[in-house]
Design a protein around this motif. Structure first.
Motif, PDB file in Angstrom:
ATOM      1  N   GLU A 105      24.191  12.856 -18.468  1.00  0.00           N
ATOM      2  CA  GLU A 105      23.532  13.614 -17.408  1.00  0.00           C
ATOM      3  C   GLU A 105      24.503  14.706 -16.955  1.00  0.00           C
ATOM      4  O   GLU A 105      25.329  14.500 -16.066  1.00  0.00           O
ATOM      5  N   ALA A 106      24.436  15.863 -17.582  1.00  0.00           N
ATOM      6  CA  ALA A 106      25.386  16.943 -17.295  1.00  0.00           C
ATOM      7  C   ALA A 106      25.308  17.369 -15.837  1.00  0.00           C
ATOM      8  O   ALA A 106      26.334  17.682 -15.218  1.00  0.00           O
ATOM      9  N   ASN A 107      24.127  17.392 -15.293  1.00  0.00           N
ATOM     10  CA  ASN A 107      23.891  17.626 -13.867  1.00  0.00           C
ATOM     11  C   ASN A 107      22.477  17.144 -13.585  1.00  0.00           C
ATOM     12  O   ASN A 107      21.831  16.552 -14.451  1.00  0.00           O
ATOM     13  N   ARG A 108      21.989  17.386 -12.383  1.00  0.00           N
ATOM     14  CA  ARG A 108      20.694  16.829 -12.032  1.00  0.00           C
ATOM     15  C   ARG A 108      19.541  17.475 -12.791  1.00  0.00           C
ATOM     16  O   ARG A 108      18.416  16.959 -12.759  1.00  0.00           O
ATOM     17  N   HIS A 109      19.804  18.573 -13.487  1.00  0.00           N
ATOM     18  CA  HIS A 109      18.769  19.256 -14.262  1.00  0.00           C
ATOM     19  C   HIS A 109      18.888  18.997 -15.766  1.00  0.00           C
ATOM     20  O   HIS A 109      17.876  18.839 -16.446  1.00  0.00           O
ATOM     21  N   LEU A 110      20.098  18.988 -16.274  1.00  0.00           N
ATOM     22  CA  LEU A 110      20.345  19.061 -17.710  1.00  0.00           C
ATOM     23  C   LEU A 110      20.853  17.732 -18.245  1.00  0.00           C
ATOM     24  O   LEU A 110      21.735  17.114 -17.661  1.00  0.00           O
ATOM     25  N   TRP A 111      20.303  17.294 -19.378  1.00  0.00           N
ATOM     26  CA  TRP A 111      20.739  16.033 -19.990  1.00  0.00           C
ATOM     27  C   TRP A 111      20.697  16.134 -21.514  1.00  0.00           C
ATOM     28  O   TRP A 111      19.959  16.922 -22.077  1.00  0.00           O
ATOM     29  N   PHE A 112      21.545  15.298 -22.138  1.00  0.00           N
ATOM     30  CA  PHE A 112      21.604  15.187 -23.595  1.00  0.00           C
ATOM     31  C   PHE A 112      21.590  13.702 -23.961  1.00  0.00           C
ATOM     32  O   PHE A 112      22.082  12.866 -23.207  1.00  0.00           O
ATOM     33  N   GLN A 113      21.071  13.398 -25.138  1.00  0.00           N
ATOM     34  CA  GLN A 113      20.973  11.991 -25.548  1.00  0.00           C
ATOM     35  C   GLN A 113      21.024  11.878 -27.068  1.00  0.00           C
ATOM     36  O   GLN A 113      20.544  12.765 -27.787  1.00  0.00           O
ATOM     37  N   ALA A 114      21.608  10.784 -27.542  1.00  0.00           N
ATOM     38  CA  ALA A 114      21.630  10.477 -28.973  1.00  0.00           C
ATOM     39  C   ALA A 114      21.230   9.024 -29.156  1.00  0.00           C
ATOM     40  O   ALA A 114      21.725   8.137 -28.448  1.00  0.00           O
ATOM     41  N   ASP A 115      20.326   8.744 -30.095  1.00  0.00           N
ATOM     42  CA  ASP A 115      19.831   7.395 -30.389  1.00  0.00           C
ATOM     43  C   ASP A 115      20.071   7.076 -31.857  1.00  0.00           C
ATOM     44  O   ASP A 115      19.981   7.954 -32.724  1.00  0.00           O
ATOM     45  N   TYR A 116      20.340   5.799 -32.110  1.00  0.00           N
ATOM     46  CA  TYR A 116      20.439   5.348 -33.503  1.00  0.00           C
ATOM     47  C   TYR A 116      20.022   3.891 -33.579  1.00  0.00           C
ATOM     48  O   TYR A 116      20.402   3.079 -32.721  1.00  0.00           O
ATOM     49  N   GLY A 117      19.232   3.566 -34.589  1.00  0.00           N
ATOM     50  CA  GLY A 117      18.813   2.180 -34.777  1.00  0.00           C
ATOM     51  C   GLY A 117      18.465   1.890 -36.219  1.00  0.00           C
ATOM     52  O   GLY A 117      18.076   2.787 -36.988  1.00  0.00           O
ATOM     53  N   ILE A 118      18.623   0.636 -36.603  1.00  0.00           N
ATOM     54  CA  ILE A 118      18.236   0.158 -37.935  1.00  0.00           C
ATOM     55  C   ILE A 118      17.380  -1.087 -37.746  1.00  0.00           C
ATOM     56  O   ILE A 118      17.750  -1.987 -36.979  1.00  0.00           O
ATOM     57  N   PHE A 119      16.250  -1.152 -38.417  1.00  0.00           N
ATOM     58  CA  PHE A 119      15.451  -2.369 -38.406  1.00  0.00           C
ATOM     59  C   PHE A 119      15.617  -3.062 -39.760  1.00  0.00           C
ATOM     60  O   PHE A 119      15.147  -2.578 -40.775  1.00  0.00           O
ATOM     61  N   PHE A 120      16.304  -4.199 -39.743  1.00  0.00           N
ATOM     62  CA  PHE A 120      16.515  -4.968 -40.968  1.00  0.00           C
ATOM     63  C   PHE A 120      15.298  -5.856 -41.213  1.00  0.00           C
ATOM     64  O   PHE A 120      14.996  -6.748 -40.415  1.00  0.00           O
ATOM     65  N   ALA A 121      14.584  -5.586 -42.291  1.00  0.00           N
ATOM     66  CA  ALA A 121      13.350  -6.315 -42.586  1.00  0.00           C
ATOM     67  C   ALA A 121      13.637  -7.779 -42.875  1.00  0.00           C
ATOM     68  O   ALA A 121      14.565  -8.114 -43.625  1.00  0.00           O
ATOM     69  N   GLY A 122      12.830  -8.665 -42.288  1.00  0.00           N
ATOM     70  CA  GLY A 122      12.957 -10.091 -42.496  1.00  0.00           C
ATOM     71  C   GLY A 122      12.029 -10.605 -43.587  1.00  0.00           C
ATOM     72  O   GLY A 122      11.328  -9.828 -44.252  1.00  0.00           O
TER      73      GLY A 122
END
Length: 471
Positions: A431-448
């Motif tokens: 949350e750079a400030n109350r207006h501006l934000w950045f985000q990074a997501d990463y995920g792996i779904f291992f099949a069962g």
């Protein structure tokens, strides 16, 4: 290039905000300047006091339109840019990397005509580029109304009544059943009526609406006349900072599809939720417990479905990084197709990221049992990091795995394996400030075992980079 220009403008405007804030008049009670999930819930009327104006955008948050403090216009909006990449979508049904760029732009106009009349209009534009197979309904909407309603009501406070007529967004409880669908590029809206009442400590909403059909063009959305949605949702604070929600929700779909087939669905949901918010100042427990039963008809069959959801957490805000440790344990019923009763739970209009960062991919909260540990921390400069790991099984081995919107991804196909798979994921947000934000997501779904037996069964990969600005 468009993203770079937007972010450069955002940084410049925030610099003006910081300079103005240093000379702002102090207030004994700080006004609420937070941006809400539903923009209609924001109240900027305190800016009629010009000494409280600190932010670059404050002049457009309260624009008087006559010599009456209760007649004013508020303007706000957001820009959001997302690059998403999915590998082996639906566990290999799309066996390639699919990368695409989503852009969202929204602007709203909130006009108060005194204390009893209000109009709220919000425009949305969602654009999608580079997606193999073209944009989905959740990806693209050239230009349309996200909301456009008239509100008539009494004064605010206890024993108030407000009627909203027109296109609206709905968000209740944890968003597990009724959510605006914030993760996808195009948010969800409904057309119809909503009655909001305040009776002593109870907030009681009644609604009768139809969901919008998301068409990709210009002003071509329309209510889905094949679907009706209605209900009553009541909430009140209880002792110890907890909250109690009670609700009834009804759904009528002319063509509903489950593994056993397609037919008209008339479904009634009765439920309750008991919750406590996350600790802010002192170490403490938080929780969110919910249970509901569903009944009705599916063609000539009856419906008997249910779900129980829980999240329990503990936060230590007095320690460095302010860690919070939590775990979800959830279960929702599946079907036994040879019976005369449909047992598949319907989550109605759930949040897209119920299972973490895999917001626009499967699975959804239907016919599942899951255990979901989660850790989140807060670093200096408003950088938060969270890590979770989800383990999922089928509740009924005779029913398949469904997507978040409710359609079947992988049928049972005779497999008796219960374990669907597991998914580690992480999210970093600044949350750079109350207006501006950045985000990074990463995920792996291992099949069962189930996914390997019933379908391609490949591991699913997902990552995304986000940037957003609100005013």
């Amino acid at each position: 290039m468009r993203t770079a220009l937007l972010l450069a403008m955002a940084m410049a405007l925030e610099g003006s905000h910081a300079q103005a804030q240093s000379v702002a008049t102090a207030s004994l009670v700080s006004p609420d300047r937070s941006y809400k999930l539903l923009s209609e819930d924001e109240d900027w009327s305190f800016l009629q006091d010009t000494s409280l104006r600190q932010d670059f955008w404050d002049p457009v948050k309260y624009i008087p339109i006559r010599n009456d403090d209760n007649w004013f216009l508020t303007i706000g909006g957001e820009a959001r840019e997302v690059w998403e990449q999915i590998g082996n979508d639906n566990w290999g049904e799309s066996p390639f990397w699919n990368g695409y760029f989503n852009e969202r732009y929204m602007v709203h106009f909130d006009v108060h005509y005194g204390k009893h009349v209000r109009t709220f209009v919000e425009l949305k534009s969602g654009l999608n580029s580079f997606r193999i197979g073209g944009p989905r309904p959740i990806d693209e909407k050239k230009l349309d109304f996200q909301a456009a309603f008239l509100e008539l009501g009494t004064t605010a406070g206890e024993n108030s009544v407000n009627l909203l007529v027109g296109r609206q967004e709905l968000e209740y409880g944890s968003g597990r059943l009724i959510d605006v669908r914030e993760g996808p590029n195009v948010r969800l809206s409904f057309d119809g009526f909503r009655l909001k009442t305040k009776v002593h400590s109870w907030q009681i909403d009644g609604l009768a609406v139809r969901p919008d059909l998301d068409n990709p063009g210009f002003f071509d959305n329309a209510p889905n006349h094949a679907v009706g949605f209605w209900g009553v949702y009541a909430t009140r604070p209880t002792r110890g900072g907890t909250t109690l929600d009670l609700y009834y929700l009804g759904l009528d779909r002319a063509q509903a599809a489950f593994q056993r087939g397609t037919a008209q669905e008339v479904r009634h949901s009765l439920g309750a939720r008991f919750s406590r918010p996350i600790a802010i100042e002192h170490p403490g427990w938080d929780f969110d417990y919910e249970g509901l039963g569903q009944f009705g008809t599916f063609g000539s069959a009856n419906i008997r479905a249910w779900t129980v959801a829980s999240e329990t957490g503990y936060r230590l805000p007095t320690l460095p990084l302010k860690p919070r440790f939590s775990a979800k344990v959830d279960i929702s019923s599946g079907d036994h197709p040879n019976s005369t009763t449909l047992g598949t739970f319907n989550p109605l209009y759930p949040k897209g990221n119920y299972f973490g960062v895999l917001a626009t991919t499967g699975p959804g909260p239907i016919n599942f049992v899951d255990v979901h540990p989660h850790v989140e921390t807060l670093f200096p400069h408003n950088v938060s990091v969270s890590v979770d790991w989800i383990f999922q099984w089928r509740e009924s081995v005779e029913d398949g795995v469904y997507a978040v919107p409710g359609f079947l991804i992988t049928a049972a196909n005779g497999s008796r394996a219960r374990y669907v798979g597991n998914r580690p994921g992480t999210e970093i947000r600044w949350e750079a400030n109350r207006h501006l934000w950045f985000q990074a997501d990463y995920g792996i779904f291992f099949a069962g075992p189930f996914l390997k037996q019933a379908g391609p069964g490949r591991n699913l990969n997902y990552w995304a980079l986000w940037a957003g600005y609100k005013f």
